[in-house]
Design a protein around this motif. Structure first.
Motif, mmCIF file in Angstrom:
data_model
loop_
_atom_site.group_PDB
_atom_site.id
_atom_site.type_symbol
_atom_site.label_atom_id
_atom_site.label_comp_id
_atom_site.label_asym_id
_atom_site.label_seq_id
_atom_site.Cartn_x
_atom_site.Cartn_y
_atom_site.Cartn_z
ATOM 1 N N SER A 77 33.582 72.607 11.747
ATOM 2 C CA SER A 77 32.972 73.033 10.561
ATOM 3 C C SER A 77 31.590 72.864 10.491
ATOM 4 O O SER A 77 31.037 73.919 9.973
ATOM 5 C CB SER A 77 33.726 72.598 9.269
ATOM 6 O OG SER A 77 33.467 71.378 9.385
ATOM 7 N N GLU A 78 31.072 72.057 10.866
ATOM 8 C CA GLU A 78 29.535 71.650 10.879
ATOM 9 C C GLU A 78 28.826 72.257 12.133
ATOM 10 O O GLU A 78 27.607 71.965 12.363
ATOM 11 C CB GLU A 78 29.255 69.998 10.734
ATOM 12 C CG GLU A 78 29.971 69.541 9.284
ATOM 13 C CD GLU A 78 29.454 70.090 8.410
ATOM 14 O OE1 GLU A 78 28.209 70.422 8.097
ATOM 15 O OE2 GLU A 78 30.146 70.688 7.374
ATOM 16 N N MET A 79 29.613 72.819 12.936
ATOM 17 C CA MET A 79 28.984 73.055 14.527
ATOM 18 C C MET A 79 28.081 74.258 13.972
ATOM 19 O O MET A 79 28.378 75.406 13.278
ATOM 20 C CB MET A 79 30.011 73.768 15.416
ATOM 21 C CG MET A 79 29.462 73.964 16.642
ATOM 22 S SD MET A 79 30.828 74.481 17.820
ATOM 23 C CE MET A 79 30.884 72.927 18.670
ATOM 24 N N PRO A 80 26.865 74.266 14.306
ATOM 25 C CA PRO A 80 25.975 75.512 14.396
ATOM 26 C C PRO A 80 26.461 76.746 14.962
ATOM 27 O O PRO A 80 27.315 76.655 16.060
ATOM 28 C CB PRO A 80 24.565 75.199 14.994
ATOM 29 C CG PRO A 80 24.819 73.683 14.993
ATOM 30 C CD PRO A 80 26.324 73.440 15.198
ATOM 31 N N PRO A 81 26.255 78.079 14.420
ATOM 32 C CA PRO A 81 26.713 79.198 14.932
ATOM 33 C C PRO A 81 26.328 79.468 16.451
ATOM 34 O O PRO A 81 27.216 79.959 17.084
ATOM 35 C CB PRO A 81 26.121 80.307 14.086
ATOM 36 C CG PRO A 81 25.929 79.708 12.791
ATOM 37 C CD PRO A 81 25.321 78.163 13.095
ATOM 38 N N ALA A 82 25.253 79.212 16.874
ATOM 39 C CA ALA A 82 24.880 79.226 18.092
ATOM 40 C C ALA A 82 25.793 78.568 19.302
ATOM 41 O O ALA A 82 26.090 78.971 20.123
ATOM 42 C CB ALA A 82 23.316 78.726 18.228
ATOM 43 N N GLU A 83 26.181 77.392 18.755
ATOM 44 C CA GLU A 83 27.163 76.240 19.820
ATOM 45 C C GLU A 83 28.263 76.913 19.496
ATOM 46 O O GLU A 83 29.246 76.844 20.596
ATOM 47 C CB GLU A 83 27.151 74.978 19.234
ATOM 48 C CG GLU A 83 25.893 74.197 19.315
ATOM 49 C CD GLU A 83 25.908 72.753 18.894
ATOM 50 O OE1 GLU A 83 26.825 72.149 18.735
ATOM 51 O OE2 GLU A 83 24.637 72.469 18.561
ATOM 52 N N GLN A 84 28.756 77.689 18.386
ATOM 53 C CA GLN A 84 30.237 78.217 18.293
ATOM 54 C C GLN A 84 30.203 79.421 19.274
ATOM 55 O O GLN A 84 31.190 79.621 20.076
ATOM 56 C CB GLN A 84 30.514 78.475 16.924
ATOM 57 C CG GLN A 84 30.589 77.608 16.088
ATOM 58 C CD GLN A 84 31.012 77.935 14.572
ATOM 59 O OE1 GLN A 84 31.591 79.039 14.564
ATOM 60 N NE2 GLN A 84 30.810 77.119 13.670
ATOM 61 N N LEU A 85 29.173 80.323 19.484
ATOM 62 C CA LEU A 85 28.907 81.274 20.477
ATOM 63 C C LEU A 85 29.006 80.754 21.741
ATOM 64 O O LEU A 85 29.885 81.549 22.663
ATOM 65 C CB LEU A 85 27.635 82.068 20.266
ATOM 66 C CG LEU A 85 27.544 83.005 19.162
ATOM 67 C CD1 LEU A 85 25.987 83.466 18.999
ATOM 68 C CD2 LEU A 85 28.338 84.043 19.048
#
Length: 194
Positions: A77-85
């Motif tokens: 939930s706290e992971m930045p969107p770039a890392e989720q990508l």
């Protein structure tokens, strides 16, 4: 079933082993892994389940749904969107015909204001000529979110004309019409709040 039964009987180790096997299975069925995760969470073993999800998506073989479940969980939930990508890109590399990863990718790209990339994510070459309905619907959503409201509505109406049972599409269209003061000009239909 093994995971569910183990959860009911309080056999944590057996439940975790069964869940790990599901997460590392390349079979793309969603129900077994989704329902097993719910059973583990209900048993109070969320942290352990999230750890297994994360470990599985870092392994050589994994269930494609494990990626989405992990991204939806508290651990990410706290992971930045770039890392989720990055996580989604690994899933796409391993499961190139898994449309839900492209769908989530497009949604994240919109959050990053990368509109053209989001539209492109809805048109992966692997599906060329036969785009899954969820990607066509997501493309309409991207256009609407981008501010091209009428284009988004037109695209969604095209999708729904071909796939009238596409519930998510109808939901979005209803939301959009409500945002436009509840009026649909081509149908001359006014949607009134209950």
């Amino acid at each position: 079933r093994q995971c569910h039964l183990a959860c009911r009987q309080g056999e944590k180790s057996t439940a975790m082993d069964a869940f790990r096997n599901l997460c590392e299975s390349p079979i793309e069925a969603s129900w077994p892994i989704n329902s097993s995760l719910q059973s583990l969470r209900a048993a109070g073993w969320s942290d352990e389940a999230d750890r297994i999800l994360k470990e599985s998506i870092e392994s050589r073989l994994f269930n494609a749904h494990a990626v989405l479940l992990w991204l939806d969980g508290p651990a990410a939930s706290e992971m930045p969107p770039a890392e989720q990508l990055d996580v989604l890109d690994r899933a796409i590399a391993r499961h190139p015909r898994f449309p839900y990863a492209y769908d989530r990718r497009a949604e994240l790209l919109v959050r990053l204001d990368r509109w053209d990339d989001a539209v492109e994510a809805c048109r992966p070459k692997v599906f060329e000529g036969n785009l899954p309905i969820i990607l066509r619907g997501r493309a309409a959503w991207v256009e609407y979110q981008r501010g091209r409201r009428q284009r988004g509505i037109d695209l969604m109406e095209q999708v729904l004309a071909e796939e009238p049972d596409y519930y998510w599409g109808w939901q979005r269209l209803a939301d959009w019409f409500e945002l436009d003061n509840g009026f649909h000009p081509r149908l001359n239909l006014r949607c009134t709040p209950q």
